[in-house]
Scaffold this motif. Structure first.
Motif, PDB file in Angstrom:
ATOM      1  N   ALA A 283      -6.581  11.224  -8.138  1.00  0.00           N
ATOM      2  CA  ALA A 283      -7.135  11.287  -6.786  1.00  0.00           C
ATOM      3  C   ALA A 283      -6.174  11.945  -5.792  1.00  0.00           C
ATOM      4  N   ILE A 284      -6.737  12.740  -4.902  1.00  0.00           N
ATOM      5  CA  ILE A 284      -5.971  13.337  -3.806  1.00  0.00           C
ATOM      6  C   ILE A 284      -6.861  13.383  -2.565  1.00  0.00           C
ATOM      7  N   GLY A 285      -6.225  13.573  -1.416  1.00  0.00           N
ATOM      8  CA  GLY A 285      -6.966  13.766  -0.181  1.00  0.00           C
ATOM      9  C   GLY A 285      -6.928  15.232   0.205  1.00  0.00           C
TER      10      GLY A 285
ATOM     11  N   ASN B 123      -4.854   8.719   7.844  1.00  0.00           N
ATOM     12  CA  ASN B 123      -4.182   8.495   6.571  1.00  0.00           C
ATOM     13  C   ASN B 123      -5.132   7.893   5.547  1.00  0.00           C
ATOM     14  N   VAL B 124      -4.692   7.943   4.291  1.00  0.00           N
ATOM     15  CA  VAL B 124      -5.393   7.256   3.205  1.00  0.00           C
ATOM     16  C   VAL B 124      -4.358   6.386   2.507  1.00  0.00           C
ATOM     17  N   LEU B 125      -4.561   5.082   2.563  1.00  0.00           N
ATOM     18  CA  LEU B 125      -3.643   4.131   1.941  1.00  0.00           C
ATOM     19  C   LEU B 125      -4.319   3.500   0.734  1.00  0.00           C
ATOM     20  N   ILE B 126      -3.583   3.356  -0.352  1.00  0.00           N
ATOM     21  CA  ILE B 126      -4.165   2.822  -1.581  1.00  0.00           C
ATOM     22  C   ILE B 126      -3.250   1.770  -2.194  1.00  0.00           C
TER      23      ILE B 126
ATOM     24  N   MET C 211       0.840  -1.195   0.000  1.00  0.00           N
ATOM     25  CA  MET C 211       0.000   0.000   0.000  1.00  0.00           C
ATOM     26  C   MET C 211       0.878   1.249   0.000  1.00  0.00           C
ATOM     27  N   ILE C 212       0.389   2.291  -0.643  1.00  0.00           N
ATOM     28  CA  ILE C 212       1.100   3.565  -0.652  1.00  0.00           C
ATOM     29  C   ILE C 212       0.173   4.647  -0.105  1.00  0.00           C
ATOM     30  N   GLU C 213       0.770   5.754   0.333  1.00  0.00           N
ATOM     31  CA  GLU C 213      -0.022   6.836   0.905  1.00  0.00           C
ATOM     32  C   GLU C 213      -0.526   7.763  -0.199  1.00  0.00           C
ATOM     33  N   LEU C 214      -1.807   8.075  -0.142  1.00  0.00           N
ATOM     34  CA  LEU C 214      -2.380   9.026  -1.086  1.00  0.00           C
ATOM     35  C   LEU C 214      -1.953  10.442  -0.668  1.00  0.00           C
ATOM     36  N   PRO C 215      -1.498  11.273  -1.605  1.00  0.00           N
ATOM     37  CA  PRO C 215      -1.120  12.649  -1.253  1.00  0.00           C
ATOM     38  C   PRO C 215      -2.299  13.399  -0.627  1.00  0.00           C
ATOM     39  N   ILE C 216      -2.002  14.134   0.441  1.00  0.00           N
ATOM     40  CA  ILE C 216      -3.039  14.890   1.142  1.00  0.00           C
ATOM     41  C   ILE C 216      -2.642  16.363   1.170  1.00  0.00           C
ATOM     42  N   LYS C 217      -3.551  17.205   0.740  1.00  0.00           N
ATOM     43  CA  LYS C 217      -3.316  18.645   0.741  1.00  0.00           C
ATOM     44  C   LYS C 217      -4.114  19.297   1.875  1.00  0.00           C
ATOM     45  N   GLY C 218      -3.571  20.395   2.381  1.00  0.00           N
ATOM     46  CA  GLY C 218      -4.314  21.142   3.396  1.00  0.00           C
ATOM     47  C   GLY C 218      -3.676  21.163   4.764  1.00  0.00           C
ATOM     48  N   GLY C 219      -2.600  20.404   4.948  1.00  0.00           N
ATOM     49  CA  GLY C 219      -1.946  20.405   6.255  1.00  0.00           C
ATOM     50  C   GLY C 219      -1.128  19.147   6.467  1.00  0.00           C
ATOM     51  N   LYS C 220      -0.222  19.215   7.421  1.00  0.00           N
ATOM     52  CA  LYS C 220       0.672  18.099   7.691  1.00  0.00           C
ATOM     53  C   LYS C 220       0.148  17.194   8.807  1.00  0.00           C
TER      54      LYS C 220
ATOM     55  N   PRO D 103     -10.987  15.920   9.477  1.00  0.00           N
ATOM     56  CA  PRO D 103     -11.495  14.932   8.511  1.00  0.00           C
ATOM     57  C   PRO D 103     -10.751  15.011   7.183  1.00  0.00           C
ATOM     58  N   ILE D 104     -10.651  13.880   6.516  1.00  0.00           N
ATOM     59  CA  ILE D 104     -10.016  13.815   5.194  1.00  0.00           C
ATOM     60  C   ILE D 104     -11.069  13.465   4.154  1.00  0.00           C
ATOM     61  N   VAL D 105     -11.140  14.277   3.123  1.00  0.00           N
ATOM     62  CA  VAL D 105     -12.061  14.034   2.015  1.00  0.00           C
ATOM     63  C   VAL D 105     -11.240  13.575   0.808  1.00  0.00           C
ATOM     64  N   VAL D 106     -11.632  12.477   0.186  1.00  0.00           N
ATOM     65  CA  VAL D 106     -10.923  11.955  -0.980  1.00  0.00           C
ATOM     66  C   VAL D 106     -11.650  12.397  -2.248  1.00  0.00           C
ATOM     67  N   LEU D 107     -10.929  13.096  -3.111  1.00  0.00           N
ATOM     68  CA  LEU D 107     -11.475  13.532  -4.399  1.00  0.00           C
ATOM     69  C   LEU D 107     -10.911  12.630  -5.495  1.00  0.00           C
ATOM     70  N   LEU D 108     -11.738  11.789  -6.060  1.00  0.00           N
ATOM     71  CA  LEU D 108     -11.269  10.817  -7.057  1.00  0.00           C
ATOM     72  C   LEU D 108     -10.766  11.489  -8.323  1.00  0.00           C
ATOM     73  N   GLU D 109     -11.348  12.624  -8.678  1.00  0.00           N
ATOM     74  CA  GLU D 109     -10.952  13.323  -9.907  1.00  0.00           C
ATOM     75  C   GLU D 109     -10.012  14.493  -9.632  1.00  0.00           C
ATOM     76  N   GLY D 110      -9.499  14.572  -8.411  1.00  0.00           N
ATOM     77  CA  GLY D 110      -8.575  15.651  -8.084  1.00  0.00           C
ATOM     78  C   GLY D 110      -9.294  16.980  -7.959  1.00  0.00           C
ATOM     79  N   LEU D 111      -8.528  18.035  -7.806  1.00  0.00           N
ATOM     80  CA  LEU D 111      -9.096  19.375  -7.714  1.00  0.00           C
ATOM     81  C   LEU D 111      -9.475  19.856  -9.103  1.00  0.00           C
ATOM     82  N   GLN D 112     -10.720  20.216  -9.255  1.00  0.00           N
ATOM     83  CA  GLN D 112     -11.198  20.693 -10.541  1.00  0.00           C
ATOM     84  C   GLN D 112     -10.923  22.189 -10.670  1.00  0.00           C
ATOM     85  N   LYS D 113     -10.142  22.548 -11.674  1.00  0.00           N
ATOM     86  CA  LYS D 113      -9.838  23.960 -11.905  1.00  0.00           C
ATOM     87  C   LYS D 113     -11.060  24.656 -12.483  1.00  0.00           C
ATOM     88  N   LYS D 114     -11.361  25.795 -11.891  1.00  0.00           N
ATOM     89  CA  LYS D 114     -12.475  26.578 -12.401  1.00  0.00           C
ATOM     90  C   LYS D 114     -12.045  27.296 -13.675  1.00  0.00           C
TER      91      LYS D 114
END
Length: 214
Positions: free
Chosen positions: A137-139, A123-126, A95-104, A151-162
């Motif tokens: 995908a990112i957390g 953590n989020v392991l994938i 398993m590997i760690e999913l990148p998480i944005k927003g804090g350490k 809380p950690i929210v997982v976005l399967l499609e990543g951050l959508q640019k406006k």
């Protein structure tokens, strides 16, 4: 969406998830026991789930272990034996760690100054197969509300640019009297002797007024 729950215990809920009729994947939501005597069985159960699971697997939740000293500030040093359980599991199971944005850090003892302790317990392991299925995908680490955990929210499609909306003048607007009045209003707001100086600002005001009017 949740397709069905597979197994559950005090420390985990194992589920099968599918979106829009696509091939389902397994997601295990966990709460690692704080008691050291229960941790061994907890990790053994996760090893067992892996043996029975499909290739695409994701683990989300409170691991309740700090895997590295860099993931903790304040308090006593981390327990290297507990950290080894986590590292051995990810290594053996693959398993590997999913990148998480927003804090350490994901947990705080809610104190300040010299008594403050912050740790990365969640953590989020994938699996590699899950990573291939959801390469964007990112957390996202959200703000802690009524809890000492973020809380950690997982976005399967990543951050959508406006996408910036491109302004387009509609020729049919010329049939409307009000269109001309909006243009006049925009230019009157920034009138002055130096027309070149005000040109860009007037054009911007015109665009804004016509967009609102339309």
């Amino acid at each position: 969406m949740l397709e069905k729950a597979l197994k559950e215990s005090t420390n985990f809920i194992d589920t099968l998830i599918s979106f829009n009729g696509e091939e389902p994947w397994q997601c295990t939501f966990i709460y690692g026991p704080p008691n050291t005597t229960e941790k061994h069985q907890f990790w053994a159960n996760l090893h067992l789930i892996r043996k029975e699971t499909s290739s695409k697997w994701c683990i989300i939740g409170d691991v309740n272990i700090v895997a590295d000293q860099s993931e903790k500030e304040g308090g006593n040093p981390i327990n290297s034996n507990k950290a080894k359980w986590f590292l051995d599991f990810t290594d053996v199971v693959g398993m590997i760690e999913l990148p998480i944005k927003g804090g350490k850090f994901t947990w705080s003892n809610m104190r300040s100054n010299s008594e403050a302790i912050v740790e990365r317990l969640d953590n989020v392991l994938i699996s590699s197969e899950w990573s291939v299925a959801f390469p964007k995908a990112i957390g996202i680490l959200e703000a802690a509300v009524a809890s000492d955990h973020n809380p950690i929210v997982v976005l399967l499609e990543g951050l959508q640019k406006k996408r910036k909306k491109v302004f387009k003048f509609e020729s049919r607007w010329l049939l409307e009297e009000e269109c001309f009045s909006k243009v006049n209003e925009a230019w009157a707001e920034n009138s002055g002797n130096n027309a070149h100086f005000h040109l860009n600002r007037n054009l911007k005001n015109t665009r804004i007024k016509l967009q609102k009017w339309s």
